[in-house]
Design an enzyme around this catalytic site. Structure first.
Site, PDB file in Angstrom:
ATOM      1  N   TYR A 199      -5.202   3.552   7.840  1.00 40.53           N
ATOM      2  CA  TYR A 199      -6.574   3.012   7.880  1.00 40.53           C
ATOM      3  C   TYR A 199      -7.245   3.287   9.223  1.00 40.53           C
ATOM      4  O   TYR A 199      -7.178   4.400   9.722  1.00 40.53           O
ATOM      5  CB  TYR A 199      -6.564   1.503   7.540  1.00 40.53           C
ATOM      6  CG  TYR A 199      -5.611   1.209   6.434  1.00 40.53           C
ATOM      7  CD1 TYR A 199      -5.864   1.680   5.152  1.00 40.53           C
ATOM      8  CD2 TYR A 199      -4.413   0.537   6.654  1.00 40.53           C
ATOM      9  CE1 TYR A 199      -4.966   1.472   4.129  1.00 40.53           C
ATOM     10  CE2 TYR A 199      -3.508   0.327   5.624  1.00 40.53           C
ATOM     11  CZ  TYR A 199      -3.793   0.798   4.376  1.00 40.53           C
ATOM     12  OH  TYR A 199      -2.913   0.603   3.367  1.00 40.53           O
ATOM     13  N   VAL A 232       1.157  -3.823   3.773  1.00 41.22           N
ATOM     14  CA  VAL A 232       1.125  -5.137   4.436  1.00 41.22           C
ATOM     15  C   VAL A 232       2.395  -5.961   4.201  1.00 41.22           C
ATOM     16  O   VAL A 232       2.563  -7.011   4.809  1.00 41.22           O
ATOM     17  CB  VAL A 232      -0.112  -6.008   4.062  1.00 41.22           C
ATOM     18  CG1 VAL A 232      -1.363  -5.524   4.737  1.00 41.22           C
ATOM     19  CG2 VAL A 232      -0.281  -6.149   2.569  1.00 41.22           C
ATOM     20  N   SER A 240       0.798  -1.233   0.000  1.00 43.71           N
ATOM     21  CA  SER A 240       0.000   0.000   0.000  1.00 43.71           C
ATOM     22  C   SER A 240       0.829   1.280   0.000  1.00 43.71           C
ATOM     23  O   SER A 240       0.266   2.359  -0.198  1.00 43.71           O
ATOM     24  CB  SER A 240      -0.943   0.019   1.201  1.00 43.71           C
ATOM     25  OG  SER A 240      -1.958  -0.927   1.007  1.00 43.71           O
ATOM     26  N   TYR A 288      -3.022  -2.439 -10.468  1.00 47.17           N
ATOM     27  CA  TYR A 288      -2.995  -2.221  -9.012  1.00 47.17           C
ATOM     28  C   TYR A 288      -2.144  -3.294  -8.317  1.00 47.17           C
ATOM     29  O   TYR A 288      -1.302  -2.988  -7.465  1.00 47.17           O
ATOM     30  CB  TYR A 288      -4.437  -2.191  -8.471  1.00 47.17           C
ATOM     31  CG  TYR A 288      -4.513  -2.251  -6.967  1.00 47.17           C
ATOM     32  CD1 TYR A 288      -4.209  -1.127  -6.191  1.00 47.17           C
ATOM     33  CD2 TYR A 288      -4.863  -3.434  -6.313  1.00 47.17           C
ATOM     34  CE1 TYR A 288      -4.247  -1.190  -4.799  1.00 47.17           C
ATOM     35  CE2 TYR A 288      -4.908  -3.505  -4.935  1.00 47.17           C
ATOM     36  CZ  TYR A 288      -4.606  -2.389  -4.185  1.00 47.17           C
ATOM     37  OH  TYR A 288      -4.637  -2.455  -2.816  1.00 47.17           O
ATOM     38  N   LYS A 308       0.383   3.306  -2.976  1.00 45.14           N
ATOM     39  CA  LYS A 308      -0.788   4.193  -3.123  1.00 45.14           C
ATOM     40  C   LYS A 308      -0.373   5.673  -3.047  1.00 45.14           C
ATOM     41  O   LYS A 308      -1.054   6.534  -3.600  1.00 45.14           O
ATOM     42  CB  LYS A 308      -1.823   3.875  -2.046  1.00 45.14           C
ATOM     43  CG  LYS A 308      -2.416   2.470  -2.170  1.00 45.14           C
ATOM     44  CD  LYS A 308      -3.209   2.078  -0.928  1.00 45.14           C
ATOM     45  CE  LYS A 308      -3.800   0.676  -1.037  1.00 45.14           C
ATOM     46  NZ  LYS A 308      -4.466   0.241   0.202  1.00 45.14           N
TER      47      LYS A 308
HETATM   48  O1  DON Z   1      -4.596  -5.010  -2.009  1.00 45.57           O
HETATM   49  C1  DON Z   1      -4.127  -5.474  -0.975  1.00 45.57           C
HETATM   50  O2  DON Z   1      -4.812  -5.956  -0.091  1.00 45.57           O
HETATM   51  C2  DON Z   1      -2.625  -5.403  -0.814  1.00 45.57           C
HETATM   52  N1  DON Z   1      -1.995  -5.563  -2.090  1.00 45.57           N
HETATM   53  C3  DON Z   1      -2.223  -4.086  -0.215  1.00 45.57           C
HETATM   54  C4  DON Z   1      -2.882  -3.812   1.118  1.00 45.57           C
HETATM   55  C5  DON Z   1      -2.020  -3.084   2.077  1.00 45.57           C
HETATM   56  O3  DON Z   1      -0.827  -2.993   1.925  1.00 45.57           O
HETATM   57  C6  DON Z   1      -2.677  -2.580   3.308  1.00 45.57           C
HETATM   58  N2  DON Z   1      -1.690  -1.974   4.175  1.00 45.57           N
HETATM   59  N3  DON Z   1      -1.252  -1.900   5.194  1.00 45.57           N
END
Ligand code: DON
Length: 305
Positions: free
Chosen positions: A241, A259, A63, A189, A66
Site C-alpha cells: 500500500y 493485517v 490481504s 472476499y 489478494k
Molecule cells: O478487508 C480488510 O480490511 C482485511 N480483511 C484485509 C486487509 C489487509 O490485510 C491489509 N493488509 N495489510
C-alpha cells in the site's frame, strides 16, 4: 549460505522491535493473538526448507489472499482484467475511499481492498457459488497442503465490522464496476481473507512466483512467464500500500502483507519467504516482519537490486 544461522540471527535482532507496533483491532477477532509471536520460513526452489519460531502456528492470511485471487483472475481474463482494475501504486491506505470516487470506481491496483474486491467479483462472474471453493482449492494446490481452511470467527468478525469494504463495493457498484450481487462478492472476499495458514505453507505457496509461474516440484504451470513477471512487479510496487516504496527501499523484494501479521516475499529464481509477527506499522504491515525481511536481504545480498 547458512540460511538456518541467518534465521537465528534475525530472531535475535528483531527482539527490540517486538515492543513496537499494534495488532489490527478494526476486525475484533484479529486482536486475539499472541502479540510477541514470531515465525519465519524460507523454501528454496529445490524444496529445501529453513524455519524458525512458531512456523506451525496458523494465522489469517488476510490481504495475502489478494495474490491468489489476482493470479486466478489474471489467468482467466488476461489483459482485459486491467479495464476494471489498474496497475499503479495508490499511495493511499489499503481501505481508502477517496481516490476511488475521483477515478470513477476503477481501483488503482488489485492489492488495495477495492482492487481485490473487483478481482473477486470477476471470479464470482465465472465460478458463481463455487468461487470460494475454487480459491481454496487453488491455495491447496500451490501450497501442496490439503488441510487449509478458513476461520468462521474471523470471517464473521469481518462481516460484522467491514463497513469500509461495504462502502467500497457499493461505490464501485454505483460506477458499474461490480457485476454480481454485492453480498455474494463481499462474503467471498471476507472468506478468502480469513483463510488460515502458517509461514511454511505460505512460503511454499509463493514458489511458483519465484519460478516463472510454474510450481517447481510438480512442474505445473500456474500462470505464464509474463504473467508471473506482472504479479511480482505489482507485489513490488503495490504489495504494501502506501508503504510499498518504503518496503522496496528497505527490503528490495516483491512482497505482500496482510493485517493478520503475515508477509510473503519472493526471491526470483531462488526461493520464497514468509514471516509472521502480528503487530503492525501505521500502514497496516507487520512491523517486525518488514524488519526481518530487511535484515534477511542485508545479510544475504538477495534483494532484486
Ligand atoms: O478487508 C480488510 O480490511 C482485511 N480483511 C484485509 C486487509 C489487509 O490485510 C491489509 N493488509 N495489510
Amino acid at each position: 549460505m547458512n540460511y538456518q544461522k541467518i534465521l537465528e540471527e534475525i530472531k535475535e535482532e528483531i527482539i527490540p522491535f517486538l515492543k513496537k507496533g499494534k495488532v489490527a483491532d478494526y476486525i475484533p477477532a484479529l486482536a486475539k493473538v499472541e502479540v510477541d509471536d514470531f515465525a519465519m520460513s524460507i523454501i528454496k526452489l529445490d524444496g529445501t526448507e529453513y524455519n524458525i519460531g512458531s512456523c506451525q502456528k496458523l494465522f489469517s492470511i488476510q490481504s495475502i489472499s489478494k495474490v491468489f485471487s489476482f493470479t486466478l483472475s489474471l489467468d482467466l481474463y488476461g489483459k482485459d482484467l486491467y479495464k476494471r482494475v489498474g496497475h499503479e501504486p495508490s499511495g493511499n491506505p489499503f481501505n481508502s475511499l477517496i481516490q476511488l470516487e475521483y477515478e470513477k470506481g476503477i481501483p488503482r491496483n488489485p492489492f488495495i481492498n477495492a482492487g481485490a474486491i473487483v478481482t473477486t467479483d470477476t471470479l464470482v462472474s465465472k465460478y458463481k457459488q463455487n468461487t470460494f471453493p475454487t480459491i481454496l482449492e487453488f491455495i491447496k494446490k500451490v501450497s501442496g497442503c490439503q488441510t487449509i481452511n478458513f476461520d468462521q470467527d474471523i470471517y464473521k468478525s469481518e462481516l460484522e465490522h467491514g463497513y469500509r469494504n461495504l462502502a467500497l463495493i457499493n461505490m464501485m457498484k454505483s460506477f458499474n464496476n461490480i457485476e454480481n450481487n454485492t453480498n455474494d462478492v463481499i462474503e467471498t472476499y471476507f472468506k478468502q481473507c480469513s483463510i488460515m495458514m502458517n509461514t511454511k505453507q505460505l512460503a511454499k505457496s509463493m514458489l511458483f512466483l519465484a519460478n516463472h509461474g510454474t510450481i517447481p516440484n510438480t512442474n505445473e504451470a500456474i500462470v505464464t512467464e509474463p504473467q508471473a513477471k506482472r504479479i511480482n512487479s505489482l507485489m513490488l510496487t503495490c504489495g504494501h500500500y502506501d508503504a510499498s516504496g518504503d518496503f522496496a527501499f528497505h527490503v528490495g523484494l516483491p512482497g505482500k502483507s496482510g493485517v493478520g501479521g503475515g508477509i510473503v516475499a519472493v526471491v526470483p529464481q531462488k526461493m520464497a519467504i514468509c514471516v509472521y509477527s502480528p503487530k503492525l506499522n501505521k500502514q497496516g504491515n507487520s512491523l517486525v516482519g518488514t524488519k526481518a525481511l530487511e535484515l534477511f536481504t542485508t545479510k544475504t545480498n538477495l534483494s532484486i537490486f
